[in-house]
Design a protein around this motif. Structure first.
Motif, PDB file in Angstrom:
ATOM      1  N   VAL A  15      13.307 -27.748 107.666  1.00  0.00           N
ATOM      2  CA  VAL A  15      14.648 -27.201 106.943  1.00  0.00           C
ATOM      3  C   VAL A  15      15.445 -26.329 108.076  1.00  0.00           C
ATOM      4  O   VAL A  15      16.779 -26.538 108.039  1.00  0.00           O
ATOM      5  N   LEU A  16      14.423 -25.663 108.543  1.00  0.00           N
ATOM      6  CA  LEU A  16      15.295 -24.529 109.828  1.00  0.00           C
ATOM      7  C   LEU A  16      16.039 -25.660 110.710  1.00  0.00           C
ATOM      8  O   LEU A  16      17.080 -25.256 111.240  1.00  0.00           O
ATOM      9  N   ASP A  17      15.198 -26.535 111.323  1.00  0.00           N
ATOM     10  CA  ASP A  17      15.637 -27.484 112.266  1.00  0.00           C
ATOM     11  C   ASP A  17      16.950 -28.179 111.925  1.00  0.00           C
ATOM     12  O   ASP A  17      17.885 -28.280 112.646  1.00  0.00           O
ATOM     13  N   ALA A  18      17.163 -28.442 110.470  1.00  0.00           N
ATOM     14  CA  ALA A  18      18.213 -29.189 110.129  1.00  0.00           C
ATOM     15  C   ALA A  18      19.320 -28.109 109.995  1.00  0.00           C
ATOM     16  O   ALA A  18      20.581 -28.477 110.112  1.00  0.00           O
TER      17      ALA A  18
ATOM     18  N   GLY B 147      16.223 -31.361 101.366  1.00  0.00           N
ATOM     19  CA  GLY B 147      14.948 -31.021 100.493  1.00  0.00           C
ATOM     20  C   GLY B 147      15.396 -30.015  99.306  1.00  0.00           C
ATOM     21  O   GLY B 147      16.303 -30.240  98.717  1.00  0.00           O
ATOM     22  N   ASP B 148      14.697 -29.334  99.089  1.00  0.00           N
ATOM     23  CA  ASP B 148      14.836 -28.171  98.094  1.00  0.00           C
ATOM     24  C   ASP B 148      15.638 -26.872  98.468  1.00  0.00           C
ATOM     25  O   ASP B 148      15.621 -25.890  97.934  1.00  0.00           O
ATOM     26  N   TRP B 149      16.310 -27.291  99.766  1.00  0.00           N
ATOM     27  CA  TRP B 149      16.981 -26.242 100.337  1.00  0.00           C
ATOM     28  C   TRP B 149      18.429 -26.397 100.532  1.00  0.00           C
ATOM     29  O   TRP B 149      18.667 -27.880 100.770  1.00  0.00           O
ATOM     30  N   LEU B 150      19.388 -25.388 100.639  1.00  0.00           N
ATOM     31  CA  LEU B 150      20.956 -25.782 100.776  1.00  0.00           C
ATOM     32  C   LEU B 150      20.774 -25.088 102.396  1.00  0.00           C
ATOM     33  O   LEU B 150      20.339 -23.918 102.291  1.00  0.00           O
ATOM     34  N   VAL B 151      21.410 -25.740 103.375  1.00  0.00           N
ATOM     35  CA  VAL B 151      21.729 -24.988 104.662  1.00  0.00           C
ATOM     36  C   VAL B 151      23.130 -25.255 105.035  1.00  0.00           C
ATOM     37  O   VAL B 151      23.608 -26.027 104.634  1.00  0.00           O
ATOM     38  N   MET B 152      23.423 -24.326 106.106  1.00  0.00           N
ATOM     39  CA  MET B 152      25.015 -24.385 106.589  1.00  0.00           C
ATOM     40  C   MET B 152      24.920 -23.586 107.736  1.00  0.00           C
ATOM     41  O   MET B 152      24.049 -22.598 108.146  1.00  0.00           O
TER      42      MET B 152
ATOM     43  N   VAL C  55      20.211 -20.277 104.967  1.00  0.00           N
ATOM     44  CA  VAL C  55      19.235 -21.351 104.585  1.00  0.00           C
ATOM     45  C   VAL C  55      19.077 -20.286 103.143  1.00  0.00           C
ATOM     46  O   VAL C  55      18.618 -19.409 103.033  1.00  0.00           O
ATOM     47  N   GLN C  56      19.130 -21.326 101.932  1.00  0.00           N
ATOM     48  CA  GLN C  56      18.961 -21.005 100.645  1.00  0.00           C
ATOM     49  C   GLN C  56      18.217 -21.790  99.746  1.00  0.00           C
ATOM     50  O   GLN C  56      18.743 -23.024  99.890  1.00  0.00           O
ATOM     51  N   PRO C  57      17.342 -21.525  99.073  1.00  0.00           N
ATOM     52  CA  PRO C  57      16.703 -22.434  98.097  1.00  0.00           C
ATOM     53  C   PRO C  57      17.763 -22.920  97.045  1.00  0.00           C
ATOM     54  O   PRO C  57      18.362 -22.137  96.494  1.00  0.00           O
ATOM     55  N   LEU C  58      17.364 -24.114  96.609  1.00  0.00           N
ATOM     56  CA  LEU C  58      18.155 -24.490  95.369  1.00  0.00           C
ATOM     57  C   LEU C  58      17.381 -24.204  94.163  1.00  0.00           C
ATOM     58  O   LEU C  58      16.342 -23.962  94.256  1.00  0.00           O
TER      59      LEU C  58
END
Lengths: 471, 213
Positions: free
Chosen positions: A99-102, A114-119, A132-135
């Motif tokens: 997730v961090l990589d994405a 996955g279960d996270w939202l990233v920007m 990075v924030q969990p959905l």
């Protein structure tokens, strides 16, 4: 015959195919209906609604993250910032490495991983700010399941042809295999039916061509088996009747000839003998040699005349052979009489006391004498002591007599013909056993023989004893 | 009169058929050009295409199903024989939730494409695709590059998954065989979205320019 096989085959094929066509159409129609049912549309509508809700939830989360990101960027935050569901910094949360990589490769539009939202965006100073924030719990999973269900529903709609093929082709394949098996079975059944019919037709052709031994031989259950058995029975009866007819014709011919011979030969015998006796008696000369010749001639002629008389008597017996008149009688006197007649040459074996039966004593005596004479002759030909064994016993409502010798025997090829009037291996007329057969059959009895060449012969006579009420 | 009527009707039918077939022809996938180039160690190529991904694949993707494009890149020697090459499978997906396209390419991972235009743009001018090691072509002389693409409206991997759904769970021995049969015939009935082939002009691998975006 091929017609029957073809029709059988065609009937089974039709029986297998005719229901299959409407069945296949029905299956196809039912499958189509199952696809066309409005139920599917309702389900898809429900799924779409669920997906729309998930999209709204995602959009809400996106907006919240974008808003939080804007505030953090304005504050000059940089690097990777992990937020909780409410948008507050949550350094205690540890997103997965993927997730961090994405997130580090993300763009300013928040995207679910996955279960996270990233920007990722730039802060007020132009530095990278990765968020990075969990959905909300379960949102991504529900969305994935809804997407999976919608894709499957779409496949059922878009890939209908292939799906139908997936169902119908195995049906056709299995049906074809079953059909082949049924046809193989049909071929076996057809052969089982047609094979005996073929054999029957061939046997009928042989029978028609005069081969009275023609038989189908094959047996089987059911109507065809019954037909084969009936044919074989008919052929056997036909053969027996034909043989009996031939025998009777021959017998009649021989009797007619015997009658003529007996008459034509018997009449001149006495004049011949008298003439020779007269010739000898009338010689008054002194020539002893001539007198001796005359005496020899008379002897020879007398002996030959006697021989001819015996032959004539045999012919006469055969020609006149009266129909036996069976009546209740005792065999014992006849056995005793024969024992006396033949002396040591005949060994009589029978239970002591009366031997009741139903027979014509005179005719039976004639038959037994012929059999005993034949047996003694066979012993003489074999160079063995002339001795014949006569057995008498009762068995199954019949009086059974057998005459056995240890003579030269009868070759197997002659065994069937020894009772024919024209058959003899000893140069005679062969009438003795023909008379035996005539007598026994006149009693509704039977005569059979067993023989081993060089070992002896046994002739068995069976005279039935009908029940008292049938006499 | 009647014959003339039949003739007119036939002509109209033919024209209608041609008119209907026109867009289909226009939408058929084509490879406009195969552009070879090199990196330090690889022969690479870029395809210029038209009609990709096409309406059918877009429709399939938007329904949530995966599609695929098989790319066969072959190096042909002077006699037209394939002496090296590579087969690539591109998997196309549309995320019904996030509403973005994704293109999965074994070597390059996943490329997210936000809309139809981005997807079409990817195909109009593909990235550089690896074909063969240059070392293997050192003595090959002038070669050409043949590119063949085949579209799977429903990706084989998707069809595998759907096969499980269509055939149902395998249970007893009999249904196990039946399930396999259903899957076999279902996969055999794959919908294909067409294909295209193109060949580059001859070139010497060693003299190619370096690939630049």
């Amino acid at each position: 015959m091929h017609g029957i096989r073809t029709r059988l085959f065609a009937a089974i094929l039709l029986a297998a195919l005719v229901p299959a066509v409407p069945a296949a159409l029905l299956v196809n129609n039912l499958l189509q209906r199952s696809r066309d049912a409005s139920l599917e549309r309702h389900l898809v509508d429900g799924l779409e609604a669920g997906m729309e809700e998930s999209r709204l939830a995602l959009a809400t989360s996106r907006e919240a993250l974008a808003f939080a990101a804007a505030e953090l960027a304005a504050d000059g935050a940089s690097g990777v910032v992990v937020l909780d569901v409410d948008g507050a910094p949550a350094p205690q949360l540890a997103p997965p490495a993927a997730v961090l990589d994405a997130a580090r490769r993300a763009d300013p539009r928040p995207q679910p991983v996955g279960d996270w939202l990233v920007m990722r965006r730039a802060n007020a100073d132009g530095d990278d700010l990765t968020l990075v924030q969990p959905l909300p719990a379960g949102l991504a999973d529900r969305a994935a399941r809804l997407a999976d269900a919608l894709a499957t529903a779409a496949a059922l709609r878009l890939d209908r042809g292939a799906i139908l093929r997936g169902y119908v082709a195995p049906f056709l394949l299995i049906y074809a295999a079953l059909l082949l098996a049924a046809l193989g079975l049909a071929a076996l059944l057809a052969r089982g039916v047609v094979g005996p019919l073929h054999a029957t037709a061939r046997a009928a052709d042989r029978l028609a061509a005069g081969d009275l031994e023609a038989r189908v031989g094959a047996d089987g259950p059911g109507e065809v088996g019954a037909l084969v058995r009936a044919f074989d029975g008919m052929a056997a009866r036909l053969g027996a009747q034909r043989r009996e007819l031939a025998r009777l014709e021959k017998l009649a011919a021989w009797r007619g000839m015997s009658r003529i011979l007996a008459h034509e030969i018997k009449n001149p015998l006495t004049p011949i003998l008298l003439a020779v006796q007269e010739a000898r008696g009338s010689y008054r000369g002194a020539d002893a040699a001539h007198a001796a010749v005359l005496a020899d001639c008379e002897t020879i002629v007398r002996e030959e005349v006697e021989g001819l008389r015996r032959l004539v008597a045999l012919f006469a017996d055969f020609a006149r052979l009266p129909a036996p008149e069976p009546r209740d009688d005792d065999l014992r006197p006849l056995l005793d009489d024969l024992a006396r007649l033949y002396g040591e040459r005949l060994l009589v074996e029978a239970a002591a006391g009366p031997q009741p039966g139903r027979f014509d004593a005179e005719a039976l005596r004639r038959a037994l004498v012929n059999l005993i004479d034949n047996g003694l002759g066979a012993c003489a030909r074999a160079g063995r002591p002339e001795r014949v064994r006569l057995r008498a016993a009762h068995a199954d409502d019949a009086l059974v007599m057998s005459v056995a010798d240890e003579g030269d025997g009868i070759p197997p090829e002659n065994l069937e013909r020894v009772f024919d009037p024209d058959f003899s291996t000893r140069g005679g007329m062969g009438l003795g056993l023909a008379i035996v057969r005539g007598v026994i059959e006149g009693h509704d009895g039977s005569v059979s023989r067993e023989s081993m060449p060089g070992r002896g012969t046994t002739v068995t006579v069976l005279l039935p004893i009908p029940p008292q009420e049938a006499r | 009169m009647r014959a003339r009527g039949i003739l007119t009707a036939s002509m109209c039918t033919l024209l209608l058929a041609l008119a209907g077939g026109g867009p289909a022809l226009a939408q058929a996938p084509r490879i406009l050009a195969v552009e070879p180039a090199r990196t330090d160690s690889l022969l690479v190529c870029r395809l210029r295409t038209a009609g990709l991904p096409g309406a059918e694949i877009l429709s399939t993707l938007r329904s949530g199903l995966s599609s695929a494009v098989d790319l066969q890149l072959e190096v042909l020697d002077g006699r037209g024989r394939a002496i090296d090459g590579r087969v690539l499978r591109l998997r196309l997906d549309y995320d019904l939730w996030d509403e973005v396209f994704s293109l999965t390419h074994g070597d390059r991972g996943v490329t997210r494409l936000p809309d139809d235009a981005a997807l079409q743009s990817w195909f109009d001018r593909t990235p550089w695709l690896p074909v063969a090691p240059l070392a293997a072509l050192a003595n090959a002389g002038p070669v050409r590059l043949r590119a063949a693409l085949r579209l799977h409206a429903i990706a084989p991997s998707e069809r595998e998954r759907l096969g499980e759904v269509v055939s149902g769970p395998d249970g007893q021995e009999v249904s196990l065989g039946l399930g396999k049969l259903i899957r076999y015939f279902y996969r055999g009935g794959a919908r294909e979205g067409g294909g295209a082939t193109a060949v580059s002009p001859p070139f010497a691998p060693g003299e190619l320019a370096h690939a630049r975006d």
